[in-house]
Enzyme design. Structure first.
Site, PDB file in Angstrom:
ATOM      1  CE  LYS A 298      84.489  67.100  58.805  1.00  9.89           C
ATOM      2  NZ  LYS A 298      85.052  65.851  59.384  1.00  9.89           N
TER       3      LYS A 298
HETATM    4  P1  NAD Z   1      89.988  69.428  68.198  1.00  9.78           P
HETATM    5  O1  NAD Z   1      89.380  70.744  67.920  1.00  9.78           O
HETATM    6  O2  NAD Z   1      89.520  68.641  69.379  1.00  9.78           O
HETATM    7  O3  NAD Z   1      91.592  69.570  68.334  1.00  9.78           O
HETATM    8  C1  NAD Z   1      92.382  70.131  67.335  1.00  9.78           C
HETATM    9  C2  NAD Z   1      93.804  70.250  67.870  1.00  9.78           C
HETATM   10  O4  NAD Z   1      94.660  70.708  66.835  1.00  9.78           O
HETATM   11  C3  NAD Z   1      93.942  71.255  69.018  1.00  9.78           C
HETATM   12  O5  NAD Z   1      94.887  70.757  69.950  1.00  9.78           O
HETATM   13  C4  NAD Z   1      94.479  72.489  68.313  1.00  9.78           C
HETATM   14  O6  NAD Z   1      95.183  73.369  69.188  1.00  9.78           O
HETATM   15  C5  NAD Z   1      95.398  71.840  67.307  1.00  9.78           C
HETATM   16  N1  NAD Z   1      95.729  72.715  66.182  1.00  9.78           N
HETATM   17  C6  NAD Z   1      94.907  73.527  65.484  1.00  9.78           C
HETATM   18  N2  NAD Z   1      95.596  74.186  64.538  1.00  9.78           N
HETATM   19  C7  NAD Z   1      96.871  73.746  64.621  1.00  9.78           C
HETATM   20  C8  NAD Z   1      98.055  74.057  63.924  1.00  9.78           C
HETATM   21  N3  NAD Z   1      98.056  74.942  62.923  1.00  9.78           N
HETATM   22  N4  NAD Z   1      99.194  73.418  64.293  1.00  9.78           N
HETATM   23  C9  NAD Z   1      99.194  72.508  65.298  1.00  9.78           C
HETATM   24  N5  NAD Z   1      98.100  72.189  66.001  1.00  9.78           N
HETATM   25  C10 NAD Z   1      96.970  72.807  65.669  1.00  9.78           C
HETATM   26  O7  NAD Z   1      89.817  68.572  66.865  1.00  9.78           O
HETATM   27  P2  NAD Z   1      89.834  66.982  66.719  1.00  9.78           P
HETATM   28  O8  NAD Z   1      88.450  66.489  66.815  1.00  9.78           O
HETATM   29  O9  NAD Z   1      90.907  66.411  67.579  1.00  9.78           O
HETATM   30  O10 NAD Z   1      90.245  66.831  65.188  1.00  9.78           O
HETATM   31  C11 NAD Z   1      91.606  66.842  64.759  1.00  9.78           C
HETATM   32  C12 NAD Z   1      91.692  66.265  63.356  1.00  9.78           C
HETATM   33  O11 NAD Z   1      91.176  64.933  63.358  1.00  9.78           O
HETATM   34  C13 NAD Z   1      90.864  67.008  62.295  1.00  9.78           C
HETATM   35  O12 NAD Z   1      91.538  66.910  61.067  1.00  9.78           O
HETATM   36  C14 NAD Z   1      89.577  66.213  62.250  1.00  9.78           C
HETATM   37  O13 NAD Z   1      88.871  66.377  61.040  1.00  9.78           O
HETATM   38  C15 NAD Z   1      90.129  64.810  62.398  1.00  9.78           C
HETATM   39  N6  NAD Z   1      89.158  63.819  62.864  1.00  9.78           N
HETATM   40  C16 NAD Z   1      88.465  63.988  64.022  1.00  9.78           C
HETATM   41  C17 NAD Z   1      87.579  63.003  64.447  1.00  9.78           C
HETATM   42  C18 NAD Z   1      86.841  63.120  65.740  1.00  9.78           C
HETATM   43  O14 NAD Z   1      86.173  62.139  66.111  1.00  9.78           O
HETATM   44  N7  NAD Z   1      86.940  64.194  66.486  1.00  9.78           N
HETATM   45  C19 NAD Z   1      87.390  61.846  63.676  1.00  9.78           C
HETATM   46  C20 NAD Z   1      88.127  61.695  62.499  1.00  9.78           C
HETATM   47  C21 NAD Z   1      89.017  62.684  62.107  1.00  9.78           C
END
Ligand code: NAD
Length: 414
Positions: free
Chosen positions: A106
């Site tokens: 990461k």
């Molecule tokens: P992103 O940046 O695209 O979206 C994050 C979302 O969460 C946004 O809508 C943001 O406004 C919201 N957010 C942030 N802080 C918040 C809070 N305190 N309360 C409510 N909403 C909040 O990120 P993503 O890629 O969608 O990732 C989201 C989660 O999924 C993370 O934990 C990430 O590690 C995990 N994840 C992502 C992927 C991927 O392929 N992108 C894969 C596995 C896991």
């Protein structure tokens, strides 16, 4: 000693439990609880107005025992080294659970990307890439998008690496734009995988997906695409939220998404009512999908949760205290390393396609994603029943035991 509610403390306590349940040795604990390689860098950024600012950047290779390190790059003001280690550890068990030939990694920069112009974002991404350059590469460590980064950042990372190598190296990152060697289906992969996990969990709970209700916290790359896939499966997405708050009462996810793109918030979308993020967690829905950041479901917020199923789109969204409460309530929790593994599974497909210079159809990607994820879900469910442990424990036991076995077979050098 890490803070007890921190993602690192959570990840270590889950590892300790898996080691104990598997009857592994203290040598195994010592090896598996320590990150393999940790890099902290200073990332200077020249702002558009000429000021120079310094940001902290990280890249953690938690394990390379089963293959190259693999994991996302996060741009978020609150990340620190401990959280990056925790997320790299989760990637390690996730890749082992899904049987992908990867270790876990990461990285990220402690910056709020919403405060950067596009040109500043590009300079920061390129400088960060150049600072971690000695660690990454298609055979060493393959970054991907995470919170606050997307395919545009991956294009800049791929270009920076390629310029230094002197030739195009698409396989150095995944989650790239299609024209640069990205894979069809990668953009929606994590959300698609979350939806598959929801579908299977509903079957186990005997709930008909047609009309089943779901609330989703986080409307980014994971939350949005999960909402689209769940809507296509016939579920009713009744509430979604982002960092600014949530809404209910909308008809179609696509309308809501258009509004959020144009206005930078969900709040005020026509025909909707606003709710807080905590109210969203406590809605009387069949399925709750936390898809934002860590520590959303804590000892205090778990008490009011009424969902029958929690499918963790985010990484580490549930603290151990929150987890215990969900367990006591009989909630079926599909853990992060299983529920959101669709992203790394299709990243793996992208890397394979880049290595072979042969690209798959969208249907091939979807079919292969479904079959790898279904294999993992079945393994977790069967192991959980056979050993009388919950799904999180089951998933951790499978992932951890595979890494421990790989360690044993490789032996200790020298
Ligand atoms: P992103 O940046 O695209 O979206 C994050 C979302 O969460 C946004 O809508 C943001 O406004 C919201 N957010 C942030 N802080 C918040 C809070 N305190 N309360 C409510 N909403 C909040 O990120 P993503 O890629 O969608 O990732 C989201 C989660 O999924 C993370 O934990 C990430 O590690 C995990 N994840 C992502 C992927 C991927 O392929 N992108 C894969 C596995 C896991």
């Amino acid at each position: 000693m890490p803070n007890l509610e921190s993602p690192l403390a959570t990840a270590l306590s889950q590892l300790r439990r898996a080691i104990d349940q598997l009857n592994l040795s203290e040598n195994d604990w010592n090896t598996l609880s320590t990150p393999r390689r940790v890099l902290e860098v200073a990332v200077p950024l020249r702002r558009d107005d000429g000021r120079v600012e310094m940001y902290k950047g990280y890249r953690v290779q938690y394990s390379t025992t089963r293959g190259p390190a693999k994991g996302g790059v996060r741009f978020h003001q609150d990340i620190d080294l401990d959280e990056t280690v925790a997320l790299a550890m989760l990637m390690t068990w996730k890749c082992a659970l899904t049987n992908l030939p990867y270790g876990g990694a990461k990285g990220g920069v402690a910056v709020n990307p919403h405060t950067l112009s596009i040109t500043e974002n590009e300079r920061l991404t390129r400088r960060y890439t150049s600072e971690i350059l000695p660690l990454i590469g298609p055979e060493r460590d393959i970054p991907a998008p995470d919170v606050g980064t997307d395919e545009r950042n991956m294009a800049w990372m791929m270009d920076t690496y390629s310029v230094n190598a002197g030739y195009s190296v698409p396989g150095v990152v995944t989650g790239k734009p299609i024209v640069l060697g990205g894979s069809l289906g990668r953009t929606s992969a994590t959300g698609d995988g979350v939806a598959i996990a929801v579908r299977e969990a509903l079957k186990i709970k005997g709930i008909n997906p047609e009309g089943a209700t779901v609330a989703i916290q986080g409307f980014g790359k994971v939350g949005y695409w999960a909402a689209v896939a769940l809507e296509n499966m016939g579920l009713k997405v009744v509430a979604v939220s982002d960092v600014k708050g949530g809404v209910t009462g909308f008809n179609k996810i696509s309308d809501l998404h258009r509004y959020a793109q144009e206005n930078g918030t969900l709040i005020g979308a026509p025909g909707t009512e606003s709710i807080t993020n905590t109210e969203l967690l406590h809605l009387p829905v069949d399925v709750l999908v936390p898809a934002a950041l860590a520590d959303a479901i804590t000892e205090s917020s778990a008490v009011g949760i009424r969902a029958k199923i929690v499918v963790e789109g985010a990484n580490a969204p549930t603290t151990p205290g929150g987890d215990a409460i969900l367990n006591d309530k009989g909630v079926l929790v599909v853990p992060d390393i299983l529920a959101n593994s669709g992203g790394v599974i299709v990243s793996y497909f992208e890397w394979v396609q880049d290595k072979q210079n042969y690209f798959w159809s969208a249907d091939e990607v979807k079919e292969n994603l479904n079959s790898i994820l279904m294999r993992s879900i079945t393994e977790v469910a069967e192991h959980s029943a056979a050993h009388q442990v919950n799904w999180r424990e089951s998933a951790n036991m499978i992932g951890v035991s595979r890494v421990a076995q790989a360690h044993r077979l490789r032996g200790l050098y020298p």
